[in-house]
Design an enzyme around this catalytic site. Sequence first.
Site, PDB file in Angstrom:
ATOM      1  N   GLU A 171       0.880  -1.179  -0.154  1.00 15.29           N
ATOM      2  CA  GLU A 171       0.003  -0.231  -0.057  1.00 15.29           C
ATOM      3  C   GLU A 171       1.028   1.154   0.094  1.00 15.29           C
ATOM      4  O   GLU A 171       0.827   2.129   0.906  1.00 15.29           O
ATOM      5  CB  GLU A 171      -1.141  -0.126   1.218  1.00 15.29           C
ATOM      6  CG  GLU A 171      -1.967  -1.293   1.167  1.00 15.29           C
ATOM      7  CD  GLU A 171      -2.835  -1.124   2.251  1.00 15.29           C
ATOM      8  OE1 GLU A 171      -2.944  -0.219   3.310  1.00 15.29           O
ATOM      9  OE2 GLU A 171      -4.037  -1.815   2.298  1.00 15.29           O
ATOM     10  N   GLU A 355      -5.659  -8.387   0.739  1.00 13.60           N
ATOM     11  CA  GLU A 355      -6.276  -7.899   1.831  1.00 13.60           C
ATOM     12  C   GLU A 355      -7.800  -7.718   1.673  1.00 13.60           C
ATOM     13  O   GLU A 355      -8.092  -6.822   0.656  1.00 13.60           O
ATOM     14  CB  GLU A 355      -5.599  -6.797   2.523  1.00 13.60           C
ATOM     15  CG  GLU A 355      -4.345  -6.838   3.287  1.00 13.60           C
ATOM     16  CD  GLU A 355      -3.775  -5.705   3.886  1.00 13.60           C
ATOM     17  OE1 GLU A 355      -4.837  -4.808   4.320  1.00 13.60           O
ATOM     18  OE2 GLU A 355      -2.637  -5.570   4.071  1.00 13.60           O
TER      19      GLU A 355
HETATM   20  C1  PNW Z   1      -4.403  -1.597   5.570  1.00 13.95           C
HETATM   21  N1  PNW Z   1      -7.467   4.024   4.797  1.00 13.95           N
HETATM   22  O1  PNW Z   1      -4.258  -0.205   5.793  1.00 13.95           O
HETATM   23  C2  PNW Z   1      -3.048  -2.145   5.896  1.00 13.95           C
HETATM   24  O2  PNW Z   1      -2.519  -3.002   4.745  1.00 13.95           O
HETATM   25  C3  PNW Z   1      -3.159  -3.224   7.276  1.00 13.95           C
HETATM   26  O3  PNW Z   1      -1.958  -3.289   7.749  1.00 13.95           O
HETATM   27  C4  PNW Z   1      -4.189  -2.937   7.897  1.00 13.95           C
HETATM   28  O4  PNW Z   1      -4.423  -3.076   9.326  1.00 13.95           O
HETATM   29  C5  PNW Z   1      -5.553  -2.881   7.228  1.00 13.95           C
HETATM   30  O5  PNW Z   1      -5.576  -2.236   6.010  1.00 13.95           O
HETATM   31  C6  PNW Z   1      -6.851  -2.367   8.126  1.00 13.95           C
HETATM   32  O6  PNW Z   1      -6.744  -0.941   8.278  1.00 13.95           O
HETATM   33  C7  PNW Z   1      -5.132   0.622   5.741  1.00 13.95           C
HETATM   34  O7  PNW Z   1      -7.629   4.895   5.510  1.00 13.95           O
HETATM   35  C8  PNW Z   1      -5.203   1.839   6.394  1.00 13.95           C
HETATM   36  O8  PNW Z   1      -7.842   4.111   3.323  1.00 13.95           O
HETATM   37  C9  PNW Z   1      -6.098   2.839   6.139  1.00 13.95           C
HETATM   38  C10 PNW Z   1      -6.695   2.839   4.876  1.00 13.95           C
HETATM   39  C11 PNW Z   1      -6.501   1.846   4.201  1.00 13.95           C
HETATM   40  C12 PNW Z   1      -5.672   0.745   4.321  1.00 13.95           C
END
Ligand code: PNW
Length: 447
Positions: A171, A355
Amino acid sequence: GLTHLPPDSPVRRQDFLLGVATAAFQIEGASNTDGRLPSIWDTFCRAPGKVLNGDNGDVACRHYEKWAEDVELIAGLGVDAYRLSVAWPRVMHADGRKNDKGLDFYKRLLDRLREKGLDTYVTLYHWDLPQHLEDRGGWLNRETSYRFADYADLLSRELAGRVTAWSTLNEPWCSAFLGYGNGHHAPGLSSTRYATQALHHLLLGHGLALPALQVNDPAARRGIVANVGAASPASPTPEDREAARLFEVQHNAWILDALFKRQYPDDLFRLWPGSEPLVLDGDMDVIGRPMDYLGINYYFRVHVKSDGAHGYTEVRAEGVERTQMDWEVHPDSLRRLLIGFKRDYPGLPPIYITENGCACDDRIEDGRVRDPQRLSYIDRHLSAVDGAMREGVDVRGYFIWSLMDNFEWAFGYERRFGIVHVDYDTQQRTLKDSALAIRDFLAARTP
Ligand code: PNW
């Protein structure tokens, strides 16, 4: 059970890869054991007000000690694959020499996973930049791209033969935008000019790392993981439709155009005037180097309206299902996005959903952990993947986020994404109802 997924779905076949995912900082703990260096997340957690409840990664799920038990847990679910990340600050000293104690941890772990017949999907960078590199500007400094390539070279030499598929970055949108654009994540800076430059250096590092992975570990596949976002217009007006399109440019095309069209979308710089990154000759060809697969992380949809100028504002939709993160549940957006990517990027490699999952208010009742929303969420998103496959999108696998409850970044331990419950007082792991149902589903797959 999984009642939405059609009985004849290819997702029910044994050749469709199903796995569970985690990341080093979120589960390992042992933050200064065996020479591990501080990362930007250790620093960020200590800055007041950045992480809910002042939580940090010092203990997390104690996976650094409990790894063998956790491998048993994964194998017991009957999944095909485990997606994990390596902590850069564990395996390299600040002078660039390898740290054998840290490397040995991952060697033991990967060996045990493979003994259990599990495929290993290894991410090099899931956000835990060594703090000493941040002290020299982090992803704003072009040097960091070259240090990342050095790390990829070292790691793939050391772990060659133990990895099914490498992923360079998890990401990069989050690293760049949340880390440097709005400051919600480490290192906590906020300027769109920083975000575009950080993203460019992240992707440059990705491209520079690919040849080393190929040379050192030719049998492993190579890819990157991008999070993607979906937006619907708050009203059917042309202005709001344009706002939704711009949201998706900012979240998806920013990354995917760079990787698969070797350019950044012009719309991005109309949205963020003056935020063009410094790009040197040849950079976009490095970024656009071919890969074996694309990982897609998808969680939620948002509603947006026009901001009256060239941008968008998020609006909170009423009457929609939400998760514990307050994220809107909308599986059909995943189907739509996947079909759109196939249309927009000819030559796109095979896709893995690396994911997908949800944080829920789990109910603990006489030893059982009831999480009906989570199973339903997974069932409906697998059905969306099935729908995209029926439209010709080449999706090969799906990983649940996450194996177990863990450190959910800015939300600390208060948001739980696991299909396995973690009691943070005792470190006991308990399969939630969703895990039990998924285990049954996996056992009943057709050849
Ligand atoms: C992802 N947003 O994080 C990560 O790859 C993981 O480590 C995390 O635990 C999981 O998704 C759940 O949040 C994100 O705000 C964090 O758009 C924030 C966002 C998207 C993905």
